[in-house]
Design an enzyme around this catalytic site. Sequence first.
Site, mmCIF file in Angstrom:
data_model
loop_
_atom_site.group_PDB
_atom_site.id
_atom_site.type_symbol
_atom_site.label_atom_id
_atom_site.label_comp_id
_atom_site.label_asym_id
_atom_site.label_seq_id
_atom_site.Cartn_x
_atom_site.Cartn_y
_atom_site.Cartn_z
ATOM 1 N N GLY A 65 1.089 -0.829 0.322
ATOM 2 C CA GLY A 65 0.128 -0.542 0.005
ATOM 3 C C GLY A 65 1.247 1.450 0.210
ATOM 4 O O GLY A 65 1.618 1.450 0.649
ATOM 5 N N ALA A 66 0.620 2.403 -0.595
ATOM 6 C CA ALA A 66 1.643 3.157 -1.402
ATOM 7 C C ALA A 66 1.852 3.921 0.282
ATOM 8 O O ALA A 66 3.047 4.961 0.781
ATOM 9 C CB ALA A 66 1.042 4.275 -2.182
ATOM 10 N N ARG A 98 9.712 -1.847 -4.600
ATOM 11 C CA ARG A 98 9.278 -1.737 -5.520
ATOM 12 C C ARG A 98 9.292 -0.922 -6.089
ATOM 13 O O ARG A 98 8.519 -0.125 -5.418
ATOM 14 C CB ARG A 98 7.378 -2.380 -4.479
ATOM 15 C CG ARG A 98 7.178 -3.221 -3.948
ATOM 16 C CD ARG A 98 6.149 -3.610 -3.548
ATOM 17 N NE ARG A 98 5.242 -3.725 -5.107
ATOM 18 C CZ ARG A 98 4.212 -4.095 -5.137
ATOM 19 N NH1 ARG A 98 3.399 -3.801 -3.907
ATOM 20 N NH2 ARG A 98 3.304 -4.748 -5.738
ATOM 21 N N ASP A 253 -0.773 4.222 -6.509
ATOM 22 C CA ASP A 253 0.605 4.238 -5.688
ATOM 23 C C ASP A 253 1.432 4.975 -6.552
ATOM 24 O O ASP A 253 2.915 5.310 -6.654
ATOM 25 C CB ASP A 253 0.600 2.870 -6.481
ATOM 26 C CG ASP A 253 0.421 1.480 -5.778
ATOM 27 O OD1 ASP A 253 1.157 1.530 -5.051
ATOM 28 O OD2 ASP A 253 -0.693 0.788 -6.043
ATOM 29 N N LYS A 264 -2.606 -0.507 -8.679
ATOM 30 C CA LYS A 264 -3.557 -2.328 -9.214
ATOM 31 C C LYS A 264 -4.328 -2.349 -10.156
ATOM 32 O O LYS A 264 -5.378 -1.916 -10.227
ATOM 33 C CB LYS A 264 -4.365 -2.668 -7.468
ATOM 34 C CG LYS A 264 -4.582 -3.952 -7.959
ATOM 35 C CD LYS A 264 -3.146 -4.183 -7.843
ATOM 36 C CE LYS A 264 -2.245 -4.560 -6.385
ATOM 37 N NZ LYS A 264 -1.154 -4.758 -7.086
#
Length: 382
Positions: A65-66, A98, A253, A264
């Site tokens: 999760g950002a 990521r 994100d 996503k």
Amino acid sequence: MADQYAHSGDDKRPTEIPAIRWEEPPEGPVLVLLDQTRLPAEEVELVCTDASALVEAIRSLAVRGAPLLGIAGAYGVALAAVRGFDVDEAAAALAGARPTAVNLAVGVRRAQSAHEAALAKGGDVRQAAAAALAAARQLHREDAEASGRMAEHGLALLDELLPGGGHRVLTHCNTGSLVSGGEGTAFAVALAAHRTGRLRRLWVDETRPLLQGARLTAYEAARSGMAYTLLTDNAAGSLFAAGEVDAVLIGADRITADGSVANKVGSYPLAVLARYHHVPFIVVAPVTTVDLDTADGASVEVEQRPGHEVTEVTAPQVPVGGVEAGGGIPVAPLGTQAYNPAFDVTPAELVTAIVTEEGVVSPVTAEALAEVCARSRRVAAG
């Protein structure tokens, strides 16, 4: 070092089990994560004693999760500094864990800059480590505060676009307290609508292939007492066609300078459906997710996940029906190639509004986004 697991009590609610926290036991500081790969079957905490363990937790989606990745990245730098590891090496590894989630690199840089500034002022390694930790804690507090403000702005926008309440909201992936220092981004808006009696139904996309909606959003919705219904991603079109969706709420994100939204995978098709059916498509994200250094969606590096996530159905992390914990059940012929991007990019023209802690951007333009970011910097400086 190897990670350690500790089971939490079964009677705790999500608000009592923070997604991330810093602890200082006698054997040395650690970063404790709620392992999201074990939900909803188990609420298990993962203890990271160094940055490399945190990098693995990020890559495996134990922490995700950002906004939360930004917080984790900052704490990871502090952990390396406090424990005497090479801070720059740890920062580089964390920032690259990521690539699509801009918050991760932002959090890493913030703690790393605080560490460097302390050393430049003549501080010793202990003082520099304390500065890095203070920066991480400050980012954690700021994100919690931002979550509350996004919920307020988002609920006001829903009421403006959909007067009369009774909102039926479709969401994708997971955007609640599991991804935030507070109650989340898009989910926090839906939760605010629920608490004020204005949420009629939360439609939860399953979010294939890793089922963050089914495993995590449904988990949070159930624990919060919300009226929710789970659907497979490919059922969303029929839901729109039936007139059952009043608004789409998603997180992000990375938001590029032109307003393109990387989120996503599966978010872009929802935006197309929403446009065709004249349904508001709303993105909720903190200003730290806006990346003015990335010009447009075509410039976003989209993470490619392993193919086995598509060719296999992953078993829960606890043994079920004789299947090895963490293993997968093949659903495609051996050797099948899989296309498995973690994210897709929605162009700005399909986004009705972007809700930030500094207010709502609508219509979504490069100029409006730049102004919100500038306002945020002024607030931080003043």
